[in-house]
Write a protein that holds these residues in place. Structure first.
Motif, PDB file in Angstrom:
ATOM      1  N   VAL A  12       0.848  -1.200   0.000  1.00 48.68           N
ATOM      2  CA  VAL A  12       0.000   0.000   0.000  1.00 48.68           C
ATOM      3  C   VAL A  12       0.883   1.249   0.000  1.00 48.68           C
ATOM      4  CG1 VAL A  12      -1.722   1.316   1.296  1.00 48.68           C
ATOM      5  CG2 VAL A  12      -1.939  -1.168   1.123  1.00 48.68           C
ATOM      6  N   ALA A  13       1.859   1.301   0.887  1.00 51.10           N
ATOM      7  CA  ALA A  13       2.746   2.461   0.986  1.00 51.10           C
ATOM      8  C   ALA A  13       3.550   2.655  -0.297  1.00 51.10           C
ATOM      9  CB  ALA A  13       3.669   2.317   2.191  1.00 51.10           C
ATOM     10  N   GLU A  14       4.075   1.571  -0.851  1.00 49.61           N
ATOM     11  CA  GLU A  14       4.871   1.670  -2.081  1.00 49.61           C
ATOM     12  C   GLU A  14       4.024   2.163  -3.251  1.00 49.61           C
ATOM     13  OE1 GLU A  14       7.998   1.646  -4.733  1.00 49.61           O
ATOM     14  OE2 GLU A  14       8.115   1.407  -2.558  1.00 49.61           O
ATOM     15  N   LEU A  15       2.826   1.614  -3.399  1.00 46.10           N
ATOM     16  CA  LEU A  15       1.952   2.042  -4.497  1.00 46.10           C
ATOM     17  C   LEU A  15       1.507   3.488  -4.314  1.00 46.10           C
ATOM     18  CD1 LEU A  15      -0.073  -1.259  -4.818  1.00 46.10           C
ATOM     19  CD2 LEU A  15       1.395  -0.264  -6.595  1.00 46.10           C
ATOM     20  N   ALA A  16       1.200   3.884  -3.082  1.00 46.52           N
ATOM     21  CA  ALA A  16       0.814   5.280  -2.812  1.00 46.52           C
ATOM     22  C   ALA A  16       1.978   6.220  -3.141  1.00 46.52           C
ATOM     23  CB  ALA A  16       0.381   5.439  -1.353  1.00 46.52           C
ATOM     24  N   ALA A  17       3.206   5.823  -2.798  1.00 43.52           N
ATOM     25  CA  ALA A  17       4.379   6.648  -3.094  1.00 43.52           C
ATOM     26  C   ALA A  17       4.582   6.810  -4.598  1.00 43.52           C
ATOM     27  CB  ALA A  17       5.631   6.035  -2.456  1.00 43.52           C
TER      28      ALA A  17
END
Length: 191
Positions: A12-17
């Motif tokens: 989730v964090a990687e895709l949001a970044a």
């Protein structure tokens, strides 16, 4: 994109970044809190509860063997189909061998002071077994990366008459306020 069983939120964090619209869901408050601290959006929710955007998600992720959630792969696939828009994509990580098993499992964390969590139903599927359950889905691909196996499936490009006549689902609200009980004080294990 919806990450079902997002755990500590690394995807989730990687895709949001990377600028992707992504929401993680997990039944663990500690996992949801960790995902939010990492910069992602997440809800403490079961995939079988009402979710925002039902029937409109482009992609659903079932990583880390989460095709096993609930112990009933057919029911989970049906639920995911209802979350996706027509023609939407499911990406699932499967077991590295051809297996189709059911069990009651426990999550045990390295710092879990109680020793074990409560048992819950789980399934373990290899890609061939997943494809056997995927009636009504279209194969979109399968691959291996870093020793991990993945399968991609697409929903039908249009809803059937019976599903389009269903009443709309309740919508959930994303809130930054969550209950303080984080999984009965148990930490979220690294995934």
């Amino acid at each position: 994109m919806l990450d079902v069983g997002c755990g500590p939120g690394r995807l989730v964090a990687e895709l949001a970044a990377r600028g992707r619209a992504v929401l993680g869901i997990d039944v663990s408050a500690a996992a949801v809190d960790h995902t939010v601290r990492m910069g992602g959006q997440a809800l403490r929710r079961s995939v079988f509860e009402p979710l925002p955007g039902e029937g409109r998600w482009d992609t659903v992720l079932l990583m880390d063997g989460n095709i096993g959630i609930g112990g009933d792969p057919r029911a989970l696939l049906d639920r995911v189909a209802g979350l996706l828009r027509p023609g939407g994509l499911l990406i699932a990580e499967t077991a590295p061998v051809d297996i189709d098993e059911r069990a009651h499992v426990r999550v045990v964390g390295r710092m879990d002071t109680r020793g074990t969590g409560d048992p819950f139903p789980w399934a373990r599927l290899g890609t061939p077994a997943l494809l056997r359950y995927a009636r009504g889905w279209t194969r979109a691909g399968q691959w291996t990366a870093d020793g991990r196996r993945f399968a991609a499936l697409r929903t039908r490009s249009s809803r059937t008459a019976s599903s389009s006549a269903e009443p709309p689902k309740r919508t959930a609200v994303i809130s930054s306020q969550r209950a303080g009980n984080t999984s009965a004080g148990r930490p979220v294990p690294d995934r």
